[in-house]
Design a protein around this motif. Structure first.
Motif, PDB file in Angstrom:
ATOM      1  N   GLY A  41      39.112 -19.871  64.021  1.00 39.96           N
ATOM      2  CA  GLY A  41      38.532 -19.572  62.434  1.00 39.96           C
ATOM      3  C   GLY A  41      38.742 -20.611  61.671  1.00 39.96           C
ATOM      4  N   ASN A  42      38.278 -21.935  62.384  1.00 41.39           N
ATOM      5  CA  ASN A  42      38.378 -23.096  61.399  1.00 41.39           C
ATOM      6  C   ASN A  42      37.305 -24.025  61.346  1.00 41.39           C
ATOM      7  N   TRP A  43      36.311 -23.356  61.787  1.00 44.03           N
ATOM      8  CA  TRP A  43      34.469 -23.867  61.843  1.00 44.03           C
ATOM      9  C   TRP A  43      34.011 -23.754  60.300  1.00 44.03           C
ATOM     10  N   LEU A  44      33.908 -24.979  59.667  1.00 41.78           N
ATOM     11  CA  LEU A  44      33.297 -25.136  58.329  1.00 41.78           C
ATOM     12  C   LEU A  44      31.926 -25.586  58.313  1.00 41.78           C
ATOM     13  N   GLY A  45      31.178 -25.773  59.506  1.00 37.39           N
ATOM     14  CA  GLY A  45      29.788 -26.230  59.493  1.00 37.39           C
ATOM     15  C   GLY A  45      30.170 -27.650  60.002  1.00 37.39           C
ATOM     16  N   GLY A  46      29.071 -28.214  60.673  1.00 39.72           N
ATOM     17  CA  GLY A  46      28.856 -29.718  61.143  1.00 39.72           C
ATOM     18  C   GLY A  46      27.951 -29.824  61.970  1.00 39.72           C
ATOM     19  N   PHE A  47      27.752 -30.970  62.727  1.00 35.67           N
ATOM     20  CA  PHE A  47      26.802 -31.299  63.660  1.00 35.67           C
ATOM     21  C   PHE A  47      27.664 -31.010  65.207  1.00 35.67           C
ATOM     22  N   VAL A  48      26.763 -30.369  66.009  1.00 30.70           N
ATOM     23  CA  VAL A  48      27.477 -30.066  67.479  1.00 30.70           C
ATOM     24  C   VAL A  48      26.468 -30.947  68.655  1.00 30.70           C
ATOM     25  N   GLU A  49      26.933 -31.231  69.559  1.00 26.12           N
ATOM     26  CA  GLU A  49      26.109 -31.872  70.473  1.00 26.12           C
ATOM     27  C   GLU A  49      25.335 -30.718  71.025  1.00 26.12           C
ATOM     28  N   ASP A  50      23.973 -31.202  71.262  1.00 33.30           N
ATOM     29  CA  ASP A  50      22.838 -30.502  71.816  1.00 33.30           C
ATOM     30  C   ASP A  50      22.326 -29.429  70.730  1.00 33.30           C
ATOM     31  N   LEU A  51      22.886 -29.221  69.833  1.00 33.65           N
ATOM     32  CA  LEU A  51      22.450 -27.970  68.825  1.00 33.65           C
ATOM     33  C   LEU A  51      22.195 -28.386  67.565  1.00 33.65           C
ATOM     34  N   GLY A  52      22.360 -29.465  67.075  1.00 36.75           N
ATOM     35  CA  GLY A  52      22.083 -30.253  65.791  1.00 36.75           C
ATOM     36  C   GLY A  52      23.142 -29.635  64.848  1.00 36.75           C
ATOM     37  N   TYR A  53      22.801 -29.393  63.451  1.00 34.36           N
ATOM     38  CA  TYR A  53      23.692 -28.975  62.644  1.00 34.36           C
ATOM     39  C   TYR A  53      24.025 -27.266  62.660  1.00 34.36           C
ATOM     40  N   VAL A  54      25.129 -26.991  62.857  1.00 30.55           N
ATOM     41  CA  VAL A  54      25.577 -25.385  62.868  1.00 30.55           C
ATOM     42  C   VAL A  54      26.273 -25.332  61.645  1.00 30.55           C
ATOM     43  N   GLY A  55      25.660 -23.979  60.998  1.00 33.88           N
ATOM     44  CA  GLY A  55      26.451 -23.473  59.741  1.00 33.88           C
ATOM     45  C   GLY A  55      27.593 -22.865  60.097  1.00 33.88           C
ATOM     46  N   LEU A  56      28.265 -22.500  59.036  1.00 33.07           N
ATOM     47  CA  LEU A  56      29.586 -21.587  59.208  1.00 33.07           C
ATOM     48  C   LEU A  56      29.448 -20.236  59.768  1.00 33.07           C
ATOM     49  N   TYR A  57      28.104 -19.702  59.743  1.00 34.16           N
ATOM     50  CA  TYR A  57      28.075 -18.408  60.028  1.00 34.16           C
ATOM     51  C   TYR A  57      27.795 -18.353  61.673  1.00 34.16           C
ATOM     52  N   ALA A  58      27.180 -19.453  62.209  1.00 34.99           N
ATOM     53  CA  ALA A  58      26.849 -19.495  63.532  1.00 34.99           C
ATOM     54  C   ALA A  58      27.918 -19.994  64.550  1.00 34.99           C
ATOM     55  N   THR A  59      28.340 -19.356  65.429  1.00 33.86           N
ATOM     56  CA  THR A  59      29.543 -19.830  65.945  1.00 33.86           C
ATOM     57  C   THR A  59      29.789 -19.608  67.441  1.00 33.86           C
ATOM     58  N   SER A  60      28.888 -19.161  68.078  1.00 31.90           N
ATOM     59  CA  SER A  60      29.356 -18.910  69.710  1.00 31.90           C
ATOM     60  C   SER A  60      28.087 -19.672  70.367  1.00 31.90           C
TER      61      SER A  60
END
Length: 349
Positions: free
Chosen positions: A110-129
């Protein structure tokens, strides 16, 4: 010439260089609490976040905290973490994306607050799996989007809007692939229980708003035809496209905005002098709201455009509909056959 150091000299250095706490020094020197027990990252806005990644059994750190905690919320320890405290190129920034492994860990706790992820680009707060497409963590670590746990319609539309949908099962849709270009039609949620029957033969069009967007409003509809006993004898399903919804303008004469939710009458009318169309009447402050064909919100002057399905156009950032002519013919045939001057339309939120 040598310069003598004084107490004031160190005060000057403190204003120019970052002063690390004892715990931060341990992390920076190698090993230490932050490297051994936590993950630190930056969100897109440059805010730094750190979360404990495993339990400290020694009792020397964080003994009053739970197994996992976020230093930004706990008011407890904070520091450089495993990665250099660099807001420009920090871990989770565009040039230094967080690994999927660390991303999943943060999500699970429950600590993801948004950021850039490898191979996915920017991932917002709601998109998590990452484990299942671009699905959404929802309180327990399961594959949200799997056949036994479909993504909700609202979450699906949020991902679709942002171009982050990677395929999965959606409630009411079955499986929607990543390559799908059109949004499936959602049947009215009242279908199984039946819509409240009209008093006598006629048609009731139930409209469910799916997406409110600046330019457009997309809805699904089911038109129910009833016999004199109030039994449903025929239906037509499709989508409506309207312009964006403006609460302050929706009852203003001449407004082009989507009409306010409510129940209205539907009567035979004409479009630019051509008969054979139907008009939504009884809308406060508004008139001339015709049900007709069109593909883009620009085709509507406040009217409802029919479609077989809706889709998001990323180039113009708007919803559009396809199969407009076919769907208008279907709906008009139903109204002509069963309307008998007794047709209503109910628009829900």
């Amino acid at each position: 010439m040598k310069k003598k150091l004084t107490e004031n000299s160190f005060d000057v250095l403190k204003t120019q260089l970052r002063v690390l706490s004892e715990d931060q020094q341990r992390a920076a020197v190698g090993g230490g609490y932050f490297e051994d027990y936590g993950i630190g990252y930056y969100d897109q806005e440059g805010n730094y976040h750190w979360t404990r990644s495993r339990e400290d059994t020694s009792g020397s750190y964080g003994s009053t905290f739970n197994d996992y905690w976020d230093s930004t919320n706990s008011g407890g320890l904070s520091g450089t973490g495993m990665y250099e405290d660099d807001p420009l190129n920090g871990y989770g920034k565009r040039g230094n994306p967080i690994t999927k492994e660390d991303y999943n860990f943060l999500v699970m706790n429950g600590n993801w607050l948004g950021g850039f992820v490898e191979d996915l680009g920017y991932v917002g707060l709601y998109a998590t799996s990452v484990d299942y497409g671009n699905s959404i963590y929802n309180g327990s670590w399961v594959r949200y989007g799997d056949v036994g746990y479909p993504v909700s319609q609202s979450d699906f539309f949020q991902l679709w809007n942002d171009g982050k949908w990677n395929g999965g099962y959606v409630s009411g849709f079955d499986y929607v692939s990543r390559e799908a270009t059109e949004i499936p039609i959602i049947s009215s949620p009242n279908t199984s229980g039946g819509v409240a029957p009209v008093q006598s033969s006629g048609v009731n069009i139930v409209v469910n708003r799916l997406q409110y967007e600046d330019k457009t409003t997309l809805s699904s509809f089911t038109a129910y035809a009833y016999n004199e006993a109030g039994d449903i004898i025929s239906t037509v399903e499709g989508v409506f496209l309207e312009r964006g919804f403006d609460y302050d303008q929706c009852t203003v004469s001449g407004s082009k905005t989507a009409i306010s939710p409510g129940t209205y009458n539907v009567e035979k009318s004409s479009l630019h002098g051509v008969p054979g169309y139907y008009e939504v009447t009884g809308v406060e402050g508004r008139s001339g709201i015709i049900i007709h064909t069109g593909n883009s919100y620009k085709d509507s002057e406040g009217c409802l455009l029919t479609g077989e399905s809706g889709y998001w156009d990323p180039s113009t950032k708007e919803y559009k509909v396809s199969g407009s002519n076919n769907k208008l013919n279907e709906l008009s045939n139903l109204l002509n056959t069963y309307g008998n001057g007794n047709t209503t339309i109910s628009i829900t939120l």
